[in-house]
Design an enzyme around this catalytic site. Structure first.
Site, PDB file in Angstrom:
ATOM      1  N   GLY A 110       0.818  -1.209   0.000  1.00 23.56           N
ATOM      2  CA  GLY A 110       0.000   0.000   0.000  1.00 23.56           C
ATOM      3  C   GLY A 110       0.852   1.260   0.000  1.00 23.56           C
ATOM      4  O   GLY A 110       2.026   1.229  -0.369  1.00 23.56           O
ATOM      5  N   GLY A 129       5.715   4.307  -8.673  1.00 24.82           N
ATOM      6  CA  GLY A 129       6.498   3.065  -8.821  1.00 24.82           C
ATOM      7  C   GLY A 129       5.576   1.859  -8.802  1.00 24.82           C
ATOM      8  O   GLY A 129       5.613   1.001  -9.707  1.00 24.82           O
ATOM      9  N   HIS A 130       4.733   1.786  -7.778  1.00 23.73           N
ATOM     10  CA  HIS A 130       3.752   0.682  -7.722  1.00 23.73           C
ATOM     11  C   HIS A 130       2.852   0.704  -8.960  1.00 23.73           C
ATOM     12  O   HIS A 130       2.547  -0.332  -9.554  1.00 23.73           O
ATOM     13  CB  HIS A 130       2.837   0.839  -6.507  1.00 23.73           C
ATOM     14  CG  HIS A 130       3.524   0.819  -5.178  1.00 23.73           C
ATOM     15  ND1 HIS A 130       3.579   1.920  -4.358  1.00 23.73           N
ATOM     16  CD2 HIS A 130       4.151  -0.167  -4.507  1.00 23.73           C
ATOM     17  CE1 HIS A 130       4.208   1.609  -3.241  1.00 23.73           C
ATOM     18  NE2 HIS A 130       4.579   0.350  -3.299  1.00 23.73           N
ATOM     19  N   GLN A 168       8.097  -9.046   7.928  1.00 23.25           N
ATOM     20  CA  GLN A 168       9.319  -8.540   7.311  1.00 23.25           C
ATOM     21  C   GLN A 168       9.867  -7.308   8.028  1.00 23.25           C
ATOM     22  O   GLN A 168      10.852  -6.724   7.591  1.00 23.25           O
ATOM     23  CB  GLN A 168       9.117  -8.272   5.816  1.00 23.25           C
ATOM     24  CG  GLN A 168       8.213  -7.113   5.493  1.00 23.25           C
ATOM     25  CD  GLN A 168       7.849  -7.113   4.009  1.00 23.25           C
ATOM     26  OE1 GLN A 168       7.136  -7.980   3.519  1.00 23.25           O
ATOM     27  NE2 GLN A 168       8.348  -6.136   3.272  1.00 23.25           N
ATOM     28  N   GLU A 208      12.416  -3.515  -9.761  1.00 22.90           N
ATOM     29  CA  GLU A 208      13.877  -3.606  -9.619  1.00 22.90           C
ATOM     30  C   GLU A 208      14.382  -2.697  -8.510  1.00 22.90           C
ATOM     31  O   GLU A 208      15.514  -2.824  -8.069  1.00 22.90           O
ATOM     32  CB  GLU A 208      14.557  -3.230 -10.945  1.00 22.90           C
ATOM     33  CG  GLU A 208      14.380  -4.279 -12.015  1.00 22.90           C
ATOM     34  CD  GLU A 208      15.092  -3.929 -13.309  1.00 22.90           C
ATOM     35  OE1 GLU A 208      15.551  -2.775 -13.444  1.00 22.90           O
ATOM     36  OE2 GLU A 208      15.163  -4.809 -14.184  1.00 22.90           O
ATOM     37  N   ASP A 225      13.749  -2.894  -5.565  1.00 27.39           N
ATOM     38  CA  ASP A 225      14.140  -3.837  -4.512  1.00 27.39           C
ATOM     39  C   ASP A 225      14.751  -5.053  -5.209  1.00 27.39           C
ATOM     40  O   ASP A 225      14.162  -6.128  -5.257  1.00 27.39           O
ATOM     41  CB  ASP A 225      12.915  -4.207  -3.676  1.00 27.39           C
ATOM     42  CG  ASP A 225      12.262  -2.967  -3.088  1.00 27.39           C
ATOM     43  OD1 ASP A 225      12.831  -2.395  -2.158  1.00 27.39           O
ATOM     44  OD2 ASP A 225      11.206  -2.534  -3.603  1.00 27.39           O
TER      45      ASP A 225
HETATM   46  P1  AMP Z   1       6.299  -2.199  -1.406  1.00 28.11           P
HETATM   47  O1  AMP Z   1       4.908  -1.696  -1.287  1.00 28.11           O
HETATM   48  O2  AMP Z   1       7.339  -1.207  -1.011  1.00 28.11           O
HETATM   49  O3  AMP Z   1       6.478  -3.561  -0.783  1.00 28.11           O
HETATM   50  O4  AMP Z   1       6.548  -2.404  -2.961  1.00 28.11           O
HETATM   51  C1  AMP Z   1       5.690  -3.188  -3.747  1.00 28.11           C
HETATM   52  C2  AMP Z   1       6.318  -3.415  -5.091  1.00 28.11           C
HETATM   53  O5  AMP Z   1       6.535  -2.155  -5.726  1.00 28.11           O
HETATM   54  C3  AMP Z   1       7.682  -4.108  -5.001  1.00 28.11           C
HETATM   55  O6  AMP Z   1       7.794  -5.047  -6.058  1.00 28.11           O
HETATM   56  C4  AMP Z   1       8.635  -2.969  -5.176  1.00 28.11           C
HETATM   57  O7  AMP Z   1       9.887  -3.355  -5.697  1.00 28.11           O
HETATM   58  C5  AMP Z   1       7.881  -2.102  -6.166  1.00 28.11           C
HETATM   59  N1  AMP Z   1       8.374  -0.724  -6.130  1.00 28.11           N
HETATM   60  C6  AMP Z   1       8.539   0.071  -5.033  1.00 28.11           C
HETATM   61  N2  AMP Z   1       9.080   1.252  -5.389  1.00 28.11           N
HETATM   62  C7  AMP Z   1       9.254   1.220  -6.735  1.00 28.11           C
HETATM   63  C8  AMP Z   1       9.780   2.139  -7.699  1.00 28.11           C
HETATM   64  N3  AMP Z   1      10.245   3.337  -7.343  1.00 28.11           N
HETATM   65  N4  AMP Z   1       9.825   1.751  -8.991  1.00 28.11           N
HETATM   66  C9  AMP Z   1       9.366   0.522  -9.369  1.00 28.11           C
HETATM   67  N5  AMP Z   1       8.861  -0.385  -8.504  1.00 28.11           N
HETATM   68  C10 AMP Z   1       8.807  -0.048  -7.211  1.00 28.11           C
END
Ligand code: AMP
Length: 290
Positions: A36, A41-42, A66, A153, A155
């Site tokens: 969330g 990016g998401h 985590q 990418e 992460d």
């Molecule tokens: P998170 O909500 O932080 O667990 O991220 C969920 C997904 O979004 C994971 O696969 C992350 O790698 C991806 N993600 C987070 N930030 C970015 C970004 N700046 N660009 C591309 N993917 C992202």
């Protein structure tokens, strides 16, 4: 999809019922796992799934396993209504937003541990992290069983851990990696950027700029140790404290690259460093083919 936004399901049974119905129509299903606090990016992952697949499921679950005991689980940004509005804007079909008990029922006793790629880098200061991610992502993949699942990418070590577990556990889902989305000044988008003070926000792009300078120097043939020492000094001067790591690793195996960069071996630069109370992580390829 209901008018105005994705349908929201909160149980694995409801998720599976919807996925089963789509399967009967031979529709191709994409899953985008998130915690969330959605940003561009998401949403780029959602867009990729919308392009490739007929139906897109976005999971929203802040996964407690985590986070370490002194980390930001309680304060992690949450805002389901905003997230659903953003998903509506991209046309996502279904949001899976389970509560903690739905994911970790009483007596939960199973974990997924990936060796190799999960060692070093983020696991040094966050030893619990990849086991928590591997366990929850395994569950999400099995709960939904999409055709494809999309990860950033941004992460990169996490992406390699997920590729490994899907292969090793014969999970029949194609794992798709997508490029990092950045702010105009180069800062990688992250839900945790919201923690940055205005002053820290101004310093934050130095992380990306430093990695770019490291990549340039490596492409010029400079020795890795000297380049990384210079990079760590630049980060310290810009106010990053501590620098958890600034390293060069092979892109596929994440094995450390010791002496000089070899253009024949795709490699990436990985960094994690703190600005005030905020830990930023980022990575870039040394060369475009990495
Ligand atoms: P998170 O909500 O932080 O667990 O991220 C969920 C997904 O979004 C994971 O696969 C992350 O790698 C991806 N993600 C987070 N930030 C970015 C970004 N700046 N660009 C591309 N993917 C992202």
């Amino acid at each position: 999809m209901t008018a105005g936004g994705p349908e929201v399901v909160r149980t694995v049974a409801d998720l599976r019922a919807q996925v089963r119905a789509w399967r009967r129509e031979s529709l191709r299903i994409g899953l985008v796992p998130t915690m969330g606090a959605l940003h561009e990016g998401h949403l780029s992952l959602v867009d990729a799934s919308m392009r490739d697949c007929d139906r897109t499921v976005v999971s929203i679950f802040v996964n407690p396993t985590q986070f370490g005991p002194n980390e930001d689980f309680d304060s992690y940004p949450r805002g389901e209504a905003d997230d659903l509005a953003k998903l509506a804007g991209r046309g996502a079909h279904l949001a899976f937003a389970p509560n903690r008990n739905e994911v970790y029922a009483d007596g939960f006793a199973t974990t997924v541990t990936v060796t190799g790629v999960s060692e070093g880098l983020c696991s040094v200061t966050r030893p619990h992290f990849f086991q928590g991610v591997a366990t929850v992502v395994t569950k999400l993949l099995l709960q939904c069983l999409p055709d494809r699942a999309y990860f950033g990418e941004k992460d990169y070590q996490q992406l390699q851990v997920i590729r490994r577990l899907a292969r090793d556990l014969d999970i029949p889902v194609e794992i798709v990696g997508a490029p990092t989305v950045r702010e105009a000044d180069g800062l990688a988008m992250s839900s945790r950027n919201a923690y940055l003070s205005p002053e820290n926000r101004l310093q934050a792009p130095v992380l990306y700029r430093t990695m770019c300078a490291v990549a340039d120097a490596l492409r010029q043939g400079e020795a890795i140790k000297a380049v990384l020492d210079r990079g760590r000094r630049a980060l310290a001067e810009a106010g990053f404290e501590p620098v958890d790591y600034l390293e060069v690793r092979e892109a596929g195996t994440l094995a450390p690259v010791a002496d000089a960069w070899n253009p024949a071996t795709p490699a990436r630069i990985f960094a994690a460093a703190w600005l005030g109370e905020t830990r930023l992580i980022d990575n870039i390829p040394v060369a475009a083919n990495s």
